[in-house]
Design an enzyme around this catalytic site. Structure first.
Site, PDB file in Angstrom:
ATOM      1  N   GLU A  97     -11.446  44.294  62.897  1.00  0.00           N
ATOM      2  CA  GLU A  97     -10.785  45.278  63.765  1.00  0.00           C
ATOM      3  C   GLU A  97     -11.697  46.440  64.141  1.00  0.00           C
ATOM      4  O   GLU A  97     -11.669  46.916  65.281  1.00  0.00           O
ATOM      5  CB  GLU A  97      -9.537  45.802  63.050  1.00  0.00           C
ATOM      6  CG  GLU A  97      -8.700  46.763  63.858  1.00  0.00           C
ATOM      7  CD  GLU A  97      -7.471  47.227  63.086  1.00  0.00           C
ATOM      8  OE1 GLU A  97      -7.028  48.347  63.352  1.00  0.00           O
ATOM      9  OE2 GLU A  97      -6.978  46.477  62.224  1.00  0.00           O
ATOM     10  N   ASP A  98     -12.528  46.889  63.190  1.00  0.00           N
ATOM     11  CA  ASP A  98     -13.269  48.138  63.392  1.00  0.00           C
ATOM     12  C   ASP A  98     -14.778  47.978  63.535  1.00  0.00           C
ATOM     13  O   ASP A  98     -15.494  48.976  63.675  1.00  0.00           O
ATOM     14  CB  ASP A  98     -12.995  49.102  62.221  1.00  0.00           C
ATOM     15  CG  ASP A  98     -11.548  49.572  62.205  1.00  0.00           C
ATOM     16  OD1 ASP A  98     -10.910  49.515  63.270  1.00  0.00           O
ATOM     17  OD2 ASP A  98     -11.067  49.976  61.138  1.00  0.00           O
TER      18      ASP A  98
END
Length: 731
Positions: A97-98
């Site tokens: 996600e990051d």
């Protein structure tokens, strides 16, 4: 067990004090060393190194290195004694996600299962043309679907949410409230549904503090002031219980307990109580070795203190939805203080505190799993069925919220089977809990052998029989009173299916009529021509095109013109009369369903002269020819549909009658009885007093046709109190 070398361990002769990150890492390692093998610890080390490199340079809002968050999440799972794959996934849960790392990169280094766990926890980052609410709902739906494949996904997500809540105070107030509300509405109830009460209690109290900080602080101070005196009393009670257990030879552990703040607040809110009126803030728990001892202890407690009638609950014989088992009783203790006692076995206590995580945490329930896990699997499959029937992600997430209602009732089928339902569930909820086919054809219900309305809330202990009919079908009104997500989703799905079927049937009939005006039949149409028209209309099939006609989104005579290949001029000559009216014809049979509706302004019934108009999304709307509200539609000839009544129509239609009646006692009951005598039923009644002597009563009644209505009105007109009776063609 030796620690693996590398970053995850620290050299003994290192002179500098460990950083905060290293300290947290060491604490995690010490926990993992208690139950993981050396090979598994080495995998965890590789995951830490990989995650630390991926998050290099990233910091949390507090200023700490971002890697401290995955370490904290992994530690929460390590305290539950989760397996090495879960710990690895926790350390990696934000890399997809990051960071720039893709799912395939995780799978290549740590295996497909770890990659699936990490992907399941990751939010959807790019959702085109969707609002923030839709994006959140889509991400939640994605997580739930991943959870149906591997239950560990939700354990990692709950641990992630718990650490975020522990550190939420660094967030701005509006963000804190948003996260806290989501935690209280979704994640804490999910933890409860999975039997993870210790985690759920902490989530609820942290959410309470963030959402209502002033209320939280005030309640916490009141509880602290009360704790002294009542705490002494609770200690005395626990000592007395221990002494009595020793006297009768029952081995058990006795411990006091305090209701957590969110639970106290909810009780005060729902029951409109002041804090001083909440009497069951304190209680105690007895943990024994066998089920027989549980029931023996219940008798011992009742011999020591008086039980409150109606407050004894046996969740051992009938476990809660999340697999929770215990005996509960409320006792009147010293100084008339009410104390709630819980009695359970050690295995039940493990499941009560850790739920599905007890499978990993306690070896004695490891081999065959536990009841919480079995219930969790059933619930997960139920979620899967719900998402298949849900129209969109937001509808699905609302259904999940409804499904997380914690209070339960238990009812019996005529065969003696126990069905668990949420509080205020109705017979329709029960029908769909048994099977969607039972719900779809439900027509009535018997509760304790007596016919009961389908909207009646059920109560624990009732015997409920669902009456099915061959022509039963879901009613949109059911959506107003059902409480289970399964029933709500199934009803919406069935109504959509019925509407599609009805739209297809109506559209076919309308196109057939329009083609008949061109001296054609559907069977005579060229298949290549049909495919060309379907493609030009942008629909998937000929049936979809007919549905569009039935729903009023396309005009039947224009579709017929395209299908036949007739030119515009020829269509004008062949397809329409001299005055421009539509020659296409529709005969109403009374079974058209939602795709044919009748104007509430004039409420036409069989025998009335009628006109029909196509309305986008509603299909055909039928009005009385004298209705005042069809003036605009009369000018739109292309929307006209020539309609009439079938001679053998078998249905009932609502109509409104207004009666001026002498205002005397019992007059309304006489009128209602007279209507019923003529085979009509009353849908609605309203009364308006004109003066002291005369009242105007309006009945919305169901009749078969004009003859039936005339018979009802003649019967009413002959009654002494009736002064005047008329049919109203506007409501």
């Amino acid at each position: 067990m030796a620690r693996p070398a590398g970053v995850i361990g620290k050299a003994a002769d290192e002179p500098a004090p460990p950083s905060d990150t290293q300290r947290r890492l060491d604490e995690l390692v010490r926990l993992l060393e208690e139950y993981l093998e050396a090979e598994q610890l080495a995998l965890v080390e590789r995951a830490y190194q990989f995650s630390a490199a991926a998050h290099e340079g990233q910091r949390r809002r507090s200023g700490e290195p971002y890697i401290t968050h995955p370490i904290a999440v992994a530690r929460i799972l390590a305290e539950m004694r989760l397996d090495s794959e879960s710990i690895v996934a926790a350390l990696l849960h934000d890399v997809i996600e990051d960071t720039a790392i893709a799912k395939e990169g995780v799978a290549e280094r740590f295996g497909e299962q770890v990659a699936e766990l990490v992907d399941g926890v990751s939010k959807l980052t790019a959702i085109d043309s969707k609002s923030k609410a839709e994006a959140q709902a889509e991400s939640f739906r994605k997580m739930i679907l991943a959870m149906t494949r591997d239950i560990r996904v939700i354990l990692i997500k709950l641990a992630d949410r718990l650490h975020n809540m522990r550190t939420i105070w660094i967030m701005p107030p509006h963000k804190r409230r948003q996260i806290a509300r989501e935690t209280l509405e979704i994640y804490a109830p999910i933890a409860q549904r999975l039997g993870m009460n210790a985690l759920r209690n902490e989530l609820e109290d942290l959410g309470f503090a963030a959402l209502y900080p002033l209320r939280y602080r005030a309640l916490k101070e009141k509880l602290a002031r009360q704790r002294g005196r009542r705490g002494v009393i609770l200690d005395t009670v626990c000592d007395q219980v221990r002494t009595r257990l020793e006297q009768v030879g029952v081995a058990g552990e006795v411990a006091g307990r305090e209701k957590h703040l969110w639970s106290i607040y909810c009780k005060m809110l729902h029951k409109q109580l002041n804090f001083r009126d909440v009497f069951d803030v304190y209680g105690f728990r007895v943990v024994v070795s066998s089920i027989d001892d549980c029931y023996r202890v219940l008798g011992i407690l009742h011999s020591l203190y008086k039980p409150r009638p109606g407050r004894i609950k046996d969740y051992i014989a009938i476990p809660k939805a999340n697999g929770y088992q215990s005996l509960h009783t409320t006792l009147i203790g010293p100084h008339r203080i009410r104390l709630e006692a819980q009695i359970r076995t050690r295995e039940m206590h493990a499941v009560a505190e850790s739920g599905i995580a007890a499978h990993w945490l306690y070896k004695e329930v490891h081999d065959d799993g536990n009841k919480a896990q079995l219930r969790a699997r059933e619930w997960v499959q139920h979620l899967l069925e719900m998402q298949r029937s849900a129209g969109n992600s937001q509808e699905f997430i609302e259904s999940v919220k409804i499904d997380l209602v914690p209070d339960e009732i238990y009812v019996f089928t005529p065969k003696g089977d126990i069905i668990e339902l949420p509080s205020n569930a109705t017979p329709v909820d029960l029908a769909y809990a048994i099977h969607s086919d039972v719900g779809d054809c439900c027509v009535a219900a018997k509760v304790d052998h007596r016919l009961t309305s389908l909207r009646t809330p059920l109560q624990t202990g009732q015997v409920v029989e669902i009456v099915r009919g061959p022509f039963g079908r879901p009613n949109p009104v059911w959506l107003d009173f059902v409480v289970t997500a399964k029933a709500r989703t199934a009803i919406r799905h069935a109504l959509k299916r019925l509407k599609d079927e009805e739209a297809l049937d109506l559209g076919r009939r309308m196109v057939e009529r329009a083609l008949a005006a061109l001296s054609l039949e559907i069977e005579q149409l060229d298949q290549a021509r049909i495919e060309q028209v379907v493609e030009g209309a942008g629909v998937g099939s000929f049936d979809e095109l007919l549905k569009e006609v039935g729903l009023g989104r396309r005009v039947s005579w224009l579709v017929a013109q395209q299908l036949s290949g007739v030119t515009q001029g020829e269509a004008e000559l062949e397809g329409r009369g001299e005055s421009g009216e539509q020659i296409g014809h529709l005969t109403l049979r009374g079974n058209e369903g939602a795709v044919v509706s009748f104007g509430r302004c004039c409420r036409p019934i069989p025998g009335d002269p009628i006109v029909g108009f196509v309305s986008s999304g509603r299909g055909v709307v039928v009005h009385h020819q004298e209705c005042k509200n069809i003036g605009v539609q009369r000018k739109r000839h292309e929307n006209w549909v020539d309609v009439d009544w079938d001679e053998a129509i078998d249905a009932e239609f609502p109509t409104l009658i207004s009666i001026d009646v002498v205002n005397e006692r019992g007059a309304l009951a006489l009128l209602a009885h007279a209507i019923a005598e003529q085979g009509s039923s009353i849908e609605h009644v309203s009364i308006e007093e004109r003066d002291g002597m005369i009242a105007t009563v309006r009945f919305l009644i169901l009749v078969r046709d004009r003859r039936h209505l005339a018979a009802v009105m003649r019967h009413l007109r002959a009654m002494a109190p009736v002064q005047r009776i008329v049919r109203k063609k506007d409501s």
